[in-house]
Design a protein around this motif. Structure first.
Motif, PDB file in Angstrom:
ATOM      1  N   LEU A  57      20.297   3.939   5.396  1.00  0.00           N
ATOM      2  CA  LEU A  57      19.307   4.901   4.750  1.00  0.00           C
ATOM      3  C   LEU A  57      17.976   4.264   4.716  1.00  0.00           C
ATOM      4  O   LEU A  57      17.684   3.617   4.095  1.00  0.00           O
ATOM      5  CB  LEU A  57      19.819   5.470   3.225  1.00  0.00           C
ATOM      6  N   ALA A  58      17.001   4.833   5.387  1.00  0.00           N
ATOM      7  CA  ALA A  58      15.824   4.328   5.702  1.00  0.00           C
ATOM      8  C   ALA A  58      14.709   5.442   4.686  1.00  0.00           C
ATOM      9  O   ALA A  58      14.695   6.466   4.924  1.00  0.00           O
ATOM     10  CB  ALA A  58      15.150   4.218   7.131  1.00  0.00           C
ATOM     11  N   VAL A  59      14.014   4.624   3.844  1.00  0.00           N
ATOM     12  CA  VAL A  59      13.182   5.138   3.096  1.00  0.00           C
ATOM     13  C   VAL A  59      11.524   4.575   3.015  1.00  0.00           C
ATOM     14  O   VAL A  59      11.427   3.386   3.024  1.00  0.00           O
ATOM     15  CB  VAL A  59      13.624   5.196   1.571  1.00  0.00           C
ATOM     16  N   ARG A  60      10.605   5.562   3.525  1.00  0.00           N
ATOM     17  CA  ARG A  60       9.264   5.102   3.503  1.00  0.00           C
ATOM     18  C   ARG A  60       8.448   5.633   2.333  1.00  0.00           C
ATOM     19  O   ARG A  60       8.875   6.829   2.093  1.00  0.00           O
ATOM     20  CB  ARG A  60       8.878   5.536   4.979  1.00  0.00           C
ATOM     21  N   PHE A  61       7.520   4.926   2.077  1.00  0.00           N
ATOM     22  CA  PHE A  61       6.493   5.507   1.054  1.00  0.00           C
ATOM     23  C   PHE A  61       5.179   5.393   1.185  1.00  0.00           C
ATOM     24  O   PHE A  61       4.732   4.733   2.434  1.00  0.00           O
ATOM     25  CB  PHE A  61       6.527   4.363  -0.209  1.00  0.00           C
ATOM     26  N   ASP A  62       4.186   6.477   0.913  1.00  0.00           N
ATOM     27  CA  ASP A  62       2.836   6.431   1.294  1.00  0.00           C
ATOM     28  C   ASP A  62       2.077   6.405  -0.332  1.00  0.00           C
ATOM     29  O   ASP A  62       2.112   7.387  -0.901  1.00  0.00           O
ATOM     30  CB  ASP A  62       2.704   7.594   1.979  1.00  0.00           C
ATOM     31  N   PHE A  63       1.461   5.295  -0.569  1.00  0.00           N
ATOM     32  CA  PHE A  63       0.633   5.251  -1.798  1.00  0.00           C
ATOM     33  C   PHE A  63      -0.950   5.626  -1.194  1.00  0.00           C
ATOM     34  O   PHE A  63      -1.525   4.838  -0.510  1.00  0.00           O
ATOM     35  CB  PHE A  63       0.613   3.716  -2.101  1.00  0.00           C
ATOM     36  N   ASP A  64      -1.274   6.651  -1.968  1.00  0.00           N
ATOM     37  CA  ASP A  64      -2.665   7.036  -1.979  1.00  0.00           C
ATOM     38  C   ASP A  64      -2.989   7.354  -0.568  1.00  0.00           C
ATOM     39  O   ASP A  64      -4.381   6.793  -0.017  1.00  0.00           O
ATOM     40  CB  ASP A  64      -3.580   5.698  -2.268  1.00  0.00           C
ATOM     41  N   GLN A  65      -2.457   7.821   0.307  1.00  0.00           N
ATOM     42  CA  GLN A  65      -2.586   8.347   1.662  1.00  0.00           C
ATOM     43  C   GLN A  65      -3.067   7.350   2.528  1.00  0.00           C
ATOM     44  O   GLN A  65      -4.110   7.084   3.285  1.00  0.00           O
ATOM     45  CB  GLN A  65      -3.803   9.628   1.735  1.00  0.00           C
ATOM     46  N   LYS A  66      -2.508   6.094   2.334  1.00  0.00           N
ATOM     47  CA  LYS A  66      -2.870   4.889   3.103  1.00  0.00           C
ATOM     48  C   LYS A  66      -1.884   4.503   4.192  1.00  0.00           C
ATOM     49  O   LYS A  66      -1.985   3.528   5.100  1.00  0.00           O
ATOM     50  CB  LYS A  66      -3.058   3.676   2.245  1.00  0.00           C
ATOM     51  N   GLY A  67      -0.789   5.532   4.318  1.00  0.00           N
ATOM     52  CA  GLY A  67      -0.077   5.229   5.621  1.00  0.00           C
ATOM     53  C   GLY A  67       1.328   4.898   4.918  1.00  0.00           C
ATOM     54  O   GLY A  67       1.562   4.228   3.958  1.00  0.00           O
ATOM     55  N   MET A  68       2.282   5.209   5.770  1.00  0.00           N
ATOM     56  CA  MET A  68       3.667   5.045   5.190  1.00  0.00           C
ATOM     57  C   MET A  68       4.143   3.276   5.379  1.00  0.00           C
ATOM     58  O   MET A  68       3.659   2.780   6.443  1.00  0.00           O
ATOM     59  CB  MET A  68       4.773   5.773   6.191  1.00  0.00           C
ATOM     60  N   MET A  69       4.948   3.113   4.430  1.00  0.00           N
ATOM     61  CA  MET A  69       5.491   1.557   4.560  1.00  0.00           C
ATOM     62  C   MET A  69       7.014   1.715   4.080  1.00  0.00           C
ATOM     63  O   MET A  69       7.305   2.614   3.396  1.00  0.00           O
ATOM     64  CB  MET A  69       4.514   0.772   3.412  1.00  0.00           C
ATOM     65  N   GLY A  70       7.724   0.690   4.666  1.00  0.00           N
ATOM     66  CA  GLY A  70       9.079   0.723   4.433  1.00  0.00           C
ATOM     67  C   GLY A  70       9.660   0.145   3.028  1.00  0.00           C
ATOM     68  O   GLY A  70       8.821  -0.008   2.134  1.00  0.00           O
ATOM     69  N   LEU A  71      10.644  -0.215   2.865  1.00  0.00           N
ATOM     70  CA  LEU A  71      11.381  -0.599   1.564  1.00  0.00           C
ATOM     71  C   LEU A  71      10.847  -2.045   1.205  1.00  0.00           C
ATOM     72  O   LEU A  71      10.152  -2.117   0.070  1.00  0.00           O
ATOM     73  CB  LEU A  71      12.791  -0.923   1.659  1.00  0.00           C
ATOM     74  N   ASN A  72      10.889  -3.085   2.292  1.00  0.00           N
ATOM     75  CA  ASN A  72      10.390  -4.391   2.035  1.00  0.00           C
ATOM     76  C   ASN A  72       9.568  -4.923   2.951  1.00  0.00           C
ATOM     77  O   ASN A  72      10.248  -5.917   3.630  1.00  0.00           O
ATOM     78  CB  ASN A  72      11.606  -5.245   1.646  1.00  0.00           C
ATOM     79  N   ASP A  73       8.567  -4.328   3.488  1.00  0.00           N
ATOM     80  CA  ASP A  73       7.965  -4.600   4.952  1.00  0.00           C
ATOM     81  C   ASP A  73       6.784  -5.913   4.388  1.00  0.00           C
ATOM     82  O   ASP A  73       6.116  -6.082   5.309  1.00  0.00           O
ATOM     83  CB  ASP A  73       7.578  -3.540   5.584  1.00  0.00           C
ATOM     84  N   GLY A  74       6.766  -6.011   2.986  1.00  0.00           N
ATOM     85  CA  GLY A  74       5.645  -7.064   2.826  1.00  0.00           C
ATOM     86  C   GLY A  74       4.233  -6.268   2.598  1.00  0.00           C
ATOM     87  O   GLY A  74       3.102  -7.193   2.212  1.00  0.00           O
ATOM     88  N   GLU A  75       3.893  -5.087   2.736  1.00  0.00           N
ATOM     89  CA  GLU A  75       2.552  -4.388   2.833  1.00  0.00           C
ATOM     90  C   GLU A  75       2.277  -4.050   1.512  1.00  0.00           C
ATOM     91  O   GLU A  75       1.215  -3.516   1.119  1.00  0.00           O
ATOM     92  CB  GLU A  75       2.623  -3.304   3.774  1.00  0.00           C
TER      93      GLU A  75
END
Length: 938
Positions: free
Chosen positions: A816-834
């Motif tokens: 199950l891949a979940v991605r997040f976008d904080f403040d419209q800065k682009g999608m990031m993964g669960l633990n990608d270090g960004e």
């Protein structure tokens, strides 16, 4: 799942007895660092049989209380569930009450702290009767009950997150996150059905494989049955042949060999009897010769003693005559000196005479001391001569002391020198050189006396070997020292081997080609360490008759020389005495003329008697010399007789041993011959009992040659029977028919089981389809939860559903891949270090709280230790907002330094305090409950 309503702690850490309410959706636990916030959460974790935070454990808390028993009690709800399962209407499905009380008792047993748990229906208070009235469970059984109530292992893992680890959930991989979501949301019945179908399919496949393997094995055994039958027939034929050889051929051949052996034994026995008779005759002749030599030796000894007596009888008159002649000569010499003194007396000097008198007295004193020592030496030589004449050489004082102690203890023994005889006198010096270090070795007659003998040797500090182990001498190597030595008794084995390893050589040049040890006649010895001279003076010879004779001759010669020396010294002493007397007289006032006049008659008598005394001394000297020659001849004859008798005795002893050995051999041969005759009779009876005709014996002899050949063939055939691949069961044919029937039966059963496997495949596919359908529904539900939570917090959340096919491989690799976008800065993964620290917390809280937003099971609880640690004010409000939007129960800790917005979502706030110095227990926990507005807007 259930939620908490109340918690009671007794003797937990520094709280003696505290009861706090937990009947709110969001409970905030606030207090300074070290005031017990984590301690309260660890109490809940211990009550749920979960590990405590950090490196702590429940034992730490009960040890701090210093009480024998600690109690934890919690009241939880037991709501009705929207489940279609009749047996799962409530979390604690066996309890119909709306409230359930959980107990944990920690007590000391066997030196360690042990937990016990109990689950009671209703809201039960903690009383002394609870210890006996409750049904206590172990940790494992208690965990199973909580797991059935909804506290799965996945949720337990989430609840065990430590302080500051709320961002760990976002570090899960897609596959781990999918497993966690399905364990929380998934229908256990679907999971069980799928797993049951897979297990049944696996069991059916395993059974089919086993049946197929058995069918293949049975087919191989059926095909091998014919060869087994043939091996059985071969085994029968070979067994019959072995039976014929053992019962018929072997007895006949043994009889033939026994008959031939008896004939050979009879011939050998006769020859042995003849040899015995010859040796007995030689022994009789040796006995007669030994008796004759003994008589001759006695006569020679008697003659030696007579000659010695005559010599001693002449020696005293000879000494007396010589002494008198010398005295007369001395008187005449003194008269001449007095005449000379009389002529020179007028000019004599008294002082000079006094000095001369002193010198003469000193010389006389030294001469008397030499005479005294010489007499002592003469006594020792006389004792040595007497001992050697008696045939027993004297020993050293320490040896005599040791032998006396052994005799007193009753320990039989011998000296090595008493059993060694040298046959070749020309090698006496070499033998003495080799045996010099061992001349004082003591040999025990019985090995059993060694302990007592060792104790005597230790007490007397005897420095030479005491040897208990003795053995017969080995066969002498030609040219060795042992070849010229006769051992009258058993000697130490190591000494015999040493003498046997030393070769005799004429000179060092002759030893150039000799390998090993060697020695010359003079005593130059070569061994492994090198070569050196080890010769021994003839006066120190100890071994054998020749050594005794040599020492006796040396002692006699030294005694004669010493006697002559004593005569000379005594005459010289008398003369010195007379000179001293003369000088004393001169110094006293008498002149030489007066002495000549006073002693004139004495001098005249000496002058007249001197010729007669000299003649008598010469006559006695001649007779003494003749008697000395007779004594030497008699002594030599006695020594030669003893040596000859010893050689004859040695030869006679060897013959006696041979006769004894031959007698034993003859008796043994006779017994063996009798036994073989009886054996031949028995073998003939066995052979006749087999019914074989006598005419077959020559043919069997020609065919087999000997019984050994028959035995060899029997052994070969038996070895084939024993180690060959034979079939010994006569029912092998019937077994083949039976195995054919079993094979057909097993083939039918295998076909039936194959059809069952196909049906199991169909059931597994159906269960997998239901599993995939439930998995897709769970993913959809969880995706909606996290997206809704993202909307509440202003975060765009996307969930990429996995690719699901109806096969186990695809399901095992799904994630199950979940991605997040904080403040419209682009999608990031669960633990990608960004993501930042606060963003990691937000991601983890969304994933965590999404697990609790199940419409079919909206209850449950979550422990969150300081979730606002990395959040700003705006994000704190966002987190509080979506915490209130869920239906789960949250127990949140926060320090006093946080923004007050952290308390905005809290309905119940618990405030902890530090233990005051000097007090045993910490203060009670205070509480603040948010006022509920009963009026609702229209």
């Amino acid at each position: 799942m259930f939620q908490f309503r109340k918690l009671e702690m007794r003797n937990w850490d520094f709280w003696q007895s505290i009861e706090v309410p937990l009947d709110a959706q969001i409970v905030t636990i606030v207090g300074p660092n070290g005031s017990g916030k984590t301690t309260l959460l660890d109490a809940l974790r211990t009550l749920l049989a979960l590990p405590c935070s950090g490196r702590r454990d429940y034992k730490r808390y009960v040890r701090n209380a210093s009480e024998p028993v600690a109690w934890l009690r919690a009241v939880v709800d037991n709501p009705a569930l929207k489940s279609g399962d009749f047996f799962r209407q409530r979390p604690f499905w066996a309890i119909a009450d709306d409230r359930v009380t959980l107990f944990c008792r920690v007590s000391k047993q066997g030196g360690d702290w042990v937990r016990h748990y109990a689950i009671a229906p209703g809201e039960l208070e903690l009383t002394p009767e609870c210890d006996k009235s409750l049904n206590w469970l172990g940790v494992r059984d208690y965990k199973l009950n909580l797991e059935q109530a909804g506290l799965t292992r996945a949720i337990a893992e989430v609840l065990a997150l430590e302080q500051g680890d709320t961002d760990k959930l976002c570090e899960y991989g897609p596959k781990a996150l999918l497993d966690l979501v399905f364990q929380v949301f998934g229908d256990k019945a679907v999971l069980d059905n799928y797993q049951h179908a897979k297990n049944e399919q696996k069991e059916a496949e395993n059974e089919l494989q086993e049946l197929t393997r058995q069918l293949d094995g049975l087919e191989v055994r059926v095909n091998n049955m014919r060869s087994r039958a043939q091996r059985y027939l071969d085994w029968q034929t070979l067994s019959a042949e072995v039976q014929r050889l053992e019962s018929g051929v072997l007895p006949a051949m043994r009889y033939l060999e026994s008959y031939e052996s008896v004939m050979g034994y009879v011939s050998q026995f006769k020859g042995m009897r003849r040899n015995l008779k010859a040796r007995q005759d030689e022994l009789a002749r040796a006995d007669a010769e030994l008796r004759a030599q003994a008589d001759s030796a006695e006569q020679a000894i008697a003659a030696e003693q007579t000659a010695d007596t005559n010599y001693k009888a002449l020696f005293a008159p000879f000494q007396q005559a010589g002494s008198e002649a010398r005295s007369a000569e001395k008187l005449l010499e003194q008269r001449a000196k007095l005449k000379a003194l009389a002529e020179a007396e007028s000019g004599a000097d008294a002082v000079g005479l006094g000095e001369k008198l002193g010198h003469l007295r000193a010389e006389q004193g030294e001469l008397q001391a030499r005479i005294k020592q010489a007499k002592l030496d003469r006594e020792q030589l006389a004792e040595l001569q007497y001992a050697l004449q008696g045939g027993r050489p004297p020993s050293e004082p320490f040896v005599r002391q040791m032998r006396a102690a052994l005799d007193e203890a009753g320990i039989g023994h011998q000296l090595l020198s008493e059993i060694v005889e040298v046959r070749d006198n020309s090698w006496q010096t070499a033998v003495e050189a080799l045996l010099a270090p061992y001349r004082h070795i003591i040999l025990l007659n019985r090995e059993a006396d060694k302990q007592a003998a060792f104790q005597v040797g230790q007490r007397l500090q005897y420095r030479h070997f005491i040897v208990p182990d003795r053995e017969a001498a080995p066969r002498a190597v030609p040219g060795s020292i042992l070849e010229i030595i006769d051992l009258k008794a058993d000697a130490p084995g190591w000494l015999s081997r040493q003498l046997n390893n030393v070769q005799r050589v004429r000179s060092v040049e002759a030893a150039s080609g000799v390998q090993g040890d060697w020695i010359t006649r003079e005593g130059y010895h070569k061994e492994r360490r090198g070569a050196r001279f080890i010769g021994v003076d003839a006066r120190d010879h100890h071994f054998g008759e020749a050594a005794r004779v040599s020492r006796l001759d040396e002692a006699s010669r030294r005694l004669r020389d010493l006697n002559q020396q004593l005569l000379d010294w005594e005459s010289e002493s008398v003369e010195l005495g007379r000179q001293v007397s003369s000088l004393q007289l001169q110094l006293a006032g008498m002149d030489a003329v007066q002495q000549l006049a006073a002693r004139g008659d004495e001098f005249d008598a000496a002058e007249k008697m001197l010729p007669e005394l000299r003649a008598e001394a010469q006559r006695l000297g001649g007779e003494l010399a003749d008697q000395q020659a007779s004594l030497d001849a008699a002594r030599k004859q006695a020594v030669d007789g003893r040596l000859a008798m010893q050689k004859t005795e040695i030869a006679r002893d060897a013959l006696l041993r041979q006769v004894k050995e031959l007698l034993v051999q003859v008796e043994s041969r006779q017994q063996e011959q009798t036994r073989q005759i009886e054996e031949a009779k028995r073998l003939r009876a066995d052979w006749v009992a087999q019914g074989l005709p006598a005419g077959t014996l020559p043919a069997l002899k020609d065919e087999w040659g000997s019984a050994q050949n028959v035995r060899h063939d029997i052994h070969r055939q038996q070895d084939r029977l024993e180690h060959g691949d034979w079939e010994r069961d006569a029912s092998v044919l019937e077994l083949r028919e039976k195995m054919q029937q079993d094979y057909e039966q097993l083939a039918n059963e295998t076909a039936s089981r194959g059809r069952e496997v196909e049906r199991a495949h169909e059931l597994t596919n159906e269960a997998r389809s239901a599993y995939i359908a439930k998995l897709r529904a769970t993913i959809r539900s969880y995706s909606l939860n996290v997206k809704r939570l993202g909307e509440l917090s202003g975060i765009t959340v996307e969930v990429e559903p996995p690719h699901l096919d109806n096969d186990d491989l695809t399901l095992s690799q799904a994630g199950l891949a979940v991605r997040f976008d904080f403040d419209q800065k682009g999608m990031m993964g669960l633990n990608d270090g960004e993501a930042s620290g606060g963003q990691q917390v937000m991601k983890s809280l969304i994933l965590l709280i999404g697990l609790m937003m199940d419409d079919s099971n909206p209850s449950g609880f979550v422990f969150i230790d300081e979730p606002f640690a990395h959040l700003d004010v705006l994000n704190i409000d966002k987190v509080g907002a979506f915490l209130k939007a869920t239906q789960a129960q949250y127990l949140i800790t926060t320090p006093l330094t946080h923004n007050v917005n952290a308390f905005a979502p809290s309905e119940l706030t618990l405030c902890t305090y530090k233990k005051r110095p000097g007090e045993r227990w910490a203060p009670v926990i205070s509480q603040a409950r948010r006022r509920v507005n009963t009026t609702r807007p229209a």
